[in-house]
Design a protein around this motif. Structure first.
Motif, mmCIF file in Angstrom:
data_model
loop_
_atom_site.group_PDB
_atom_site.id
_atom_site.type_symbol
_atom_site.label_atom_id
_atom_site.label_comp_id
_atom_site.label_asym_id
_atom_site.label_seq_id
_atom_site.Cartn_x
_atom_site.Cartn_y
_atom_site.Cartn_z
ATOM 1 N N TYR A 157 42.433 36.386 101.798
ATOM 2 C CA TYR A 157 41.785 36.589 103.088
ATOM 3 C C TYR A 157 41.549 38.084 103.282
ATOM 4 O O TYR A 157 42.323 38.922 102.791
ATOM 5 N N THR A 193 41.069 35.715 109.437
ATOM 6 C CA THR A 193 41.091 34.376 108.828
ATOM 7 C C THR A 193 39.918 34.146 107.889
ATOM 8 O O THR A 193 39.772 33.051 107.344
ATOM 9 N N THR A 194 39.061 35.149 107.703
ATOM 10 C CA THR A 194 37.907 34.985 106.818
ATOM 11 C C THR A 194 38.382 34.951 105.372
ATOM 12 O O THR A 194 39.028 35.884 104.893
ATOM 13 N N PRO A 195 38.060 33.873 104.635
ATOM 14 C CA PRO A 195 38.574 33.744 103.271
ATOM 15 C C PRO A 195 37.819 34.601 102.258
ATOM 16 O O PRO A 195 36.678 34.996 102.469
ATOM 17 N N ILE A 241 39.419 29.430 97.422
ATOM 18 C CA ILE A 241 39.939 30.495 98.276
ATOM 19 C C ILE A 241 41.098 31.173 97.551
ATOM 20 O O ILE A 241 42.080 30.526 97.180
#
Length: 403
Positions: A180, A108-110, A177
C-alpha cells in the motif's frame, strides 16, 4: 561490462547489448527517493545500487523485454504522474505517482504487481519502505515510498530494518496486491532494463549509479493495445516525448550532461562534486542546470539559490557549445512550477514571461578540451555586465580520473 559510447553532437554510436545472468538482483546501500525538484538542501540523490550474485531459484523468467499488464497503483487515486529526469546529482532515474492520500495516516490505496514476477528485495528508508520486483531476465522495477507490505509478504520474511535490505524470493502474479502507498506525496517507481546500457548517452557509464545507467521509459513497457497505457498517459504531466522522461544528456566534446569537479573530487556519492546541464523533466523544452556546490545557509531566511535554474531565453543549446564555440554566457532564471487546482489535480503553467525575470546571475562556461570544462557563477549580474572569468572559476571533468 562494456561501456556505452558517448555520442558526438552530430552522430550516435551503437554497441551490442551486454548479457547479464538472470541470477543477478539489485541492492541499494541506501534508498532515498523523492519526486521533488531535487533540492540539494532537502534531499540526497539515491545511493549507488550494487549487484549481488544470487543462486538460481528455478523461477522461469521470460527472456528480455516484457510488457506490463497493470499500473503499479490504482490510477484513480493519482493526481498526476511525474516522469524521471528531475535534475539533481544525476537526473533522476525514477518517476512518481503524485496521489491524493498525501498526509493520510494509513493510506489504503494498493500497490500492484505489474506482471508475473518475483519480489527480490525489500528495504526501509525513513518511515517508508521500498521493494524491487524482477519481471524478466533483464527488467525489474524499484518501488519507493511504500507505506506497508502486503501480509503474505510479511508472513514470509524477517522484519525489514533500515539500512539492511532483505534479499527475498517471493513470487507474485500480475495484478496481485503487494503493498500500500505511504502518506508521502508520491509512490516512486523506476523501471530498469539491463539491455539499455548501449543506448544511454553516458560518456563514462561506470561512473553512473546502477539505477541511472539502466533507467527506462516506463511507457515503453505497456503495449498500445492495453487500455492501461492510455489511462496512464492521461495522468502524465509531461507532454513531449519521451513521455517517461530522460536522464542522460552527455554529449562528447560539449558542455551538455554530467560533470565532476576536478582535484577536489571526494567520491561520487557527494552532491557537491557534481554539475549537470540538460533539460527539465516536465517542461522538457527548457534548458536546466543543477549545481551541487552551493549550499543553503540554515541561519538565513533565503532558501532560494541558483542551484536549480533555467537558462534565460533558452539558448544556445548545451549540445551546441563545444570548444570552437568558446565561452558562453548564460543568464539564470527561476524554474516554473506546476499549477495546483482546487480539486488536487495539477497542470502545466504558462511559460509566458519566464524570460522576463530579473536574472539570478550569469554562468560563464567554456570547454577547455574534450574532457574538461571551466565555469563560474557571478551573482546579480547580466550578460552585459560580465566580460570574462574573474579567476574564481571551477574546473570540471567528465571523468575525475582524467589527467
Amino acid at each position: 561490462m562494456k561501456a556505452a559510447a558517448c555520442p558526438t553532437p552530430h552522430s550516435s554510436n551503437s554497441i551490442a547489448s551486454i548479457f547479464i545472468s538472470s541470477a543477478l538482483v539489485f541492492m541499494f546501500l541506501l534508498f532515498t527517493w523523492s519526486c521533488s525538484e531535487g533540492n540539494p538542501d532537502t534531499e540526497k540523490e539515491e545511493e549507488t545500487g550494487e549487484i549481488e550474485e544470487m543462486e538460481e531459484t528455478g523461477y522461469n523468467y521470460p527472456e528480455g523485454k516484457i510488457f506490463f499488464e497493470y499500473p503499479p497503483m490504482d490510477l484513480n487515486g493519482v493526481s498526476f504522474y511525474e516522469p524521471m529526469g528531475s535534475m539533481g546529482v544525476f537526473p533522476q532515474d525514477h518517476g512518481g505517482f503524485i496521489h491524493f492520500e498525501y498526509g493520510v495516516d494509513e493510506p489504503t490505496t494498493p500497490v500492484y504487481a505489474m506482471a508475473d514476477g518475483v519480489i527480490v528485495e525489500l528495504g526501509k528508508s525513513g518511515d517508508d519502505f521500498f521493494m524491487t520486483v524482477k519481471y524478466s531476465t533483464t527488467i525489474s522495477t524499484k518501488l519507493g515510498h511504500v507505506g506497508r507490505f502486503a501480509d503474505f509478504i510479511l508472513n514470509q520474511t524477517n522484519p525489514v530494518i533500515e539500512g539492511s535490505p532483505l534479499i527475498t524470493e517471493i513470487e507474485v502474479k500480475s495484478g496481485q496486491i503487494i503493498g500500500y502507498i505511504s502518506s508521502f506525496s508520491a509512490l516512486d517507481i523506476g523501471v530498469h532494463d539491463l539491455d539499455l546500457e548501449s543506448s544511454k548517452s553516458f560518456c563514462y557509464p561506470e561512473l553512473a549509479f546502477f539505477e541511472n545507467l539502466y533507467a527506462a521509459d516506463i511507457f515503453d513497457y505497456y503495449e498500445d493495445s492495453n487500455p492501461v497505457k492510455a489511462e496512464f498517459l492521461n495522468k502524465n504531466i509531461r507532454v513531449l516525448e519521451p513521455y517517461g522522461g530522460k536522464n542522460d544528456y552527455d554529449v562528447k566534446g560539449t558542455i551538455s550532461g554530467n560533470w565532476y569537479i576536478k582535484d577536489k573530487f571526494e567520491g561520487k556519492d557527494i552532491f557537491t562534486n557534481y554539475f549537470a546541464i540538460g533539460y527539465h523533466h516536465i517542461y522538457s523544452q527548457r534548458i536546466a542546470i543543477a549545481d551541487g556546490l552551493p549550499r543553503h545557509d540554515p541561519d538565513t531566511e533565503d532558501t532560494n539559490s541558483y542551484s536549480n535554474s533555467w537558462i534565460k531565453s533558452n539558448s544556445p543549446k548545451p549540445e551546441e557549445v563545444d570548444i570552437a564555440f568558446g565561452m558562453v554566457k548564460y543568464e539564470l532564471v527561476a524554474p516554473v512550477d506546476l499549477k495546483r487546482n482546487d480539486d488536487g489535480t495539477y497542470e502545466l503553467n504558462s511559460l509566458d514571461g519566464v524570460d522576463d525575470q530579473v536574472p539570478r546571475g550569469v554562468f560563464l562556461m567554456q570547454m577547455v578540451d574534450a574532457e574538461t570544462m571551466q565555469l563560474e557563477f557571478i551573482a546579480d549580474k547580466t550578460v552585459m555586465e560580465v566580460e570574462e572569468f574573474t579567476g574564481n572559476q571551477r574546473v570540471y571533468v567528465r571523468n575525475p580520473d582524467y589527467e
